[in-house]
Design a protein around this motif. Structure first.
Motif, short mmCIF file in Angstrom:
data_model
loop_
_atom_site.label_atom_id
_atom_site.label_comp_id
_atom_site.label_asym_id
_atom_site.label_seq_id
_atom_site.Cartn_x
_atom_site.Cartn_y
_atom_site.Cartn_z
N ALA A 79 0.61 -1.15 0.05
CA ALA A 79 0.05 0.05 -0.16
C ALA A 79 0.90 1.54 -0.04
CB ALA A 79 -0.98 0.00 1.14
N MET A 80 2.14 1.25 0.83
CA MET A 80 2.89 2.28 0.70
C MET A 80 3.42 2.63 -0.73
SD MET A 80 3.66 3.88 3.60
CE MET A 80 5.44 4.47 3.68
N GLU A 81 3.87 1.59 -1.22
CA GLU A 81 4.32 1.72 -2.56
C GLU A 81 3.39 2.24 -3.51
OE1 GLU A 81 6.11 -1.42 -6.02
OE2 GLU A 81 6.99 -1.69 -3.89
N ALA A 82 2.03 1.85 -3.36
CA ALA A 82 0.97 2.34 -4.25
C ALA A 82 0.64 3.81 -3.93
CB ALA A 82 -0.23 1.66 -4.23
N GLU A 83 1.29 4.24 -2.86
CA GLU A 83 0.97 5.53 -2.15
C GLU A 83 -0.66 5.61 -1.56
OE1 GLU A 83 2.10 8.86 -5.03
OE2 GLU A 83 4.12 8.10 -4.90
N ASP A 84 -0.84 4.68 -1.34
CA ASP A 84 -2.29 4.58 -0.52
C ASP A 84 -2.14 4.59 1.08
OD1 ASP A 84 -4.90 4.24 0.21
OD2 ASP A 84 -5.44 2.53 -0.99
N TYR A 85 -1.85 5.65 1.39
CA TYR A 85 -1.23 5.72 3.06
C TYR A 85 -2.31 5.31 3.83
CZ TYR A 85 2.28 7.94 0.32
OH TYR A 85 3.53 8.01 -0.87
N GLY A 86 -3.59 5.68 3.41
CA GLY A 86 -4.62 5.33 4.40
C GLY A 86 -4.67 3.86 4.69
N VAL A 87 -4.69 3.01 3.53
CA VAL A 87 -4.63 1.56 3.64
C VAL A 87 -3.48 1.05 4.45
CG1 VAL A 87 -4.46 -0.50 2.28
CG2 VAL A 87 -6.37 1.31 1.79
N ALA A 88 -2.44 1.64 4.14
CA ALA A 88 -1.05 1.46 4.56
C ALA A 88 -1.04 1.48 6.22
CB ALA A 88 0.14 1.95 4.18
N ILE A 89 -1.79 2.48 6.53
CA ILE A 89 -1.90 2.79 8.08
C ILE A 89 -2.92 1.77 8.71
CG2 ILE A 89 -2.76 4.21 9.83
CD1 ILE A 89 -1.96 6.64 8.05
N GLU A 90 -3.85 1.34 7.95
CA GLU A 90 -4.65 0.25 8.34
C GLU A 90 -3.99 -1.02 8.58
OE1 GLU A 90 -8.13 -0.05 5.89
OE2 GLU A 90 -8.83 2.03 6.29
N HIS A 91 -3.27 -1.37 7.59
CA HIS A 91 -2.40 -2.61 7.78
C HIS A 91 -1.39 -2.61 9.05
CE1 HIS A 91 -4.35 -4.64 4.41
NE2 HIS A 91 -3.99 -3.89 3.70
N PHE A 92 -0.80 -1.61 8.95
CA PHE A 92 0.38 -1.55 9.98
C PHE A 92 -0.31 -1.17 11.25
CE2 PHE A 92 3.06 0.41 6.51
CZ PHE A 92 3.66 -0.65 6.14
N THR A 93 -1.57 -0.73 11.42
CA THR A 93 -2.17 -0.72 12.96
C THR A 93 -2.63 -2.21 13.20
OG1 THR A 93 -3.01 1.73 12.48
CG2 THR A 93 -4.43 0.42 13.95
N ALA A 94 -3.00 -2.60 12.13
CA ALA A 94 -3.54 -4.27 12.57
C ALA A 94 -2.01 -5.17 12.92
CB ALA A 94 -3.85 -5.02 11.34
N LEU A 95 -1.01 -4.69 12.49
CA LEU A 95 0.26 -5.57 12.63
C LEU A 95 0.58 -4.97 13.95
CD1 LEU A 95 2.99 -6.74 11.94
CD2 LEU A 95 3.80 -4.89 10.63
N THR A 96 0.71 -3.65 14.37
CA THR A 96 1.07 -3.43 15.67
C THR A 96 0.17 -4.05 16.81
OG1 THR A 96 -0.02 -1.00 15.62
CG2 THR A 96 2.09 -1.19 15.02
N ASP A 97 -1.07 -4.03 16.53
CA ASP A 97 -1.99 -4.76 17.39
C ASP A 97 -1.77 -6.25 17.61
OD1 ASP A 97 -3.38 -2.19 17.73
OD2 ASP A 97 -5.21 -2.66 16.39
N HIS A 98 -1.45 -6.64 16.56
CA HIS A 98 -1.09 -8.32 16.49
C HIS A 98 0.14 -8.34 17.14
CE1 HIS A 98 -1.04 -12.45 15.13
NE2 HIS A 98 0.14 -11.98 14.52
N ALA A 99 1.25 -7.72 17.00
CA ALA A 99 2.48 -8.02 17.45
C ALA A 99 2.93 -6.60 17.83
CB ALA A 99 3.35 -8.57 15.97
N PRO A 100 2.80 -6.15 18.98
CA PRO A 100 3.17 -5.06 19.58
C PRO A 100 4.59 -4.93 19.82
CG PRO A 100 1.81 -6.36 21.03
CD PRO A 100 1.91 -6.92 19.87
N GLU A 101 5.39 -6.04 20.02
CA GLU A 101 6.96 -5.88 20.31
C GLU A 101 7.70 -6.05 18.93
OE1 GLU A 101 7.83 -5.42 23.24
OE2 GLU A 101 5.87 -5.27 23.95
N PHE A 102 6.95 -5.86 17.84
CA PHE A 102 7.84 -6.06 16.53
C PHE A 102 8.02 -4.64 16.17
CE2 PHE A 102 7.27 -6.73 11.83
CZ PHE A 102 8.51 -7.20 11.75
N ALA A 103 9.23 -4.17 16.25
CA ALA A 103 9.57 -2.60 16.06
C ALA A 103 9.28 -2.24 14.63
CB ALA A 103 11.24 -2.57 16.25
N GLU A 104 9.57 -3.31 13.46
CA GLU A 104 9.50 -2.91 12.25
C GLU A 104 7.83 -2.50 11.80
OE1 GLU A 104 11.15 -1.67 8.58
OE2 GLU A 104 11.98 -1.88 10.44
N GLY A 105 7.02 -2.82 12.59
CA GLY A 105 5.78 -2.58 12.41
C GLY A 105 5.33 -1.11 12.86
#
Length: 189
Positions: A79-105
């Motif tokens: 989504a970042m590559e497609a410059e769809d930042y809203g969708v990217a934020i949604e995916h990364f938010t799900a990632l940080t919720d799922h794996a809060p200790e994963f720094a790259e998220g």
């Protein structure tokens, strides 16, 4: 006979769990050793070798240890590559919720926030990413960019210098340090 069978199953299950935990701990320890060795080599490397080491570090930092987290990371990056930042934020938010200790998220969500011009949330996520992985020079570079953008050159310079101490050959970091040095020299930092 039934009780002995149940006890044997419990012992086998406990043994398998112990082995799995031990293997996971050894793998995590090996990753940490690899990271510290890569970081040490990065400081001493020539520019060509530094690029190879940088790729290895980025690959290491992108390992979440979870297939679902890896999928969320990939979708967010796509989504970042497609410059769809809203969708990217949604995916990364799900990632940080799922794996809060994963720094790259946290780092990637900060990048998405930055691209969406949401600087406060980007700074908060970079702080979290750097708490989890204080050696992530690209997160420090991102923090420096934001601080420079919001007219905090002294703090930006500090972030760039810290990133440069980890990765002396990073071209963008070196340019940023050179660009801000005249502005902040002579001022207390």
């Amino acid at each position: 006979m039934g009780i002995a069978s149940i006890n044997l199953k419990a012992i086998v299950a406990a043994s398998i769990a112990f082995v799995m935990i031990s293997v996971a701990a050894q793998a995590q320890e090996a990753d940490l050793n690899d990271e510290s060795e890569l970081l040490e080599a990065l400081v001493m490397a020539d520019p060509a070798e530094a690029k190879r080491l940088e790729r290895q570090l980025q690959a290491l930092w992108s390992k979440s240890g979870s297939a679902s987290a890896d999928l969320l990371l990939k979708r967010g990056r796509d989504a970042m590559e497609a410059e769809d930042y809203g969708v990217a934020i949604e995916h990364f938010t799900a990632l940080t919720d799922h794996a809060p200790e994963f720094a790259e998220g946290w780092h990637m969500r900060a990048s998405a926030f930055y691209n969406a011009q949401l600087f406060g949330p980007a700074i908060a996520d970079l702080e979290r990413a750097l708490t989890l992985n204080p050696n992530n020079y690209t997160a420090m570079l991102g923090l420096g960019h934001i601080l420079e953008h919001i007219n905090q050159p002294e703090l930006a310079y500090d972030a760039y210098v810290r990133a440069q101490s980890i990765h002396p050959h990073h071209e963008d970091v070196s340019k940023a340090v050179s660009r801000l040095a005249p502005q902040v020299q002579g001022k207390s930092i």
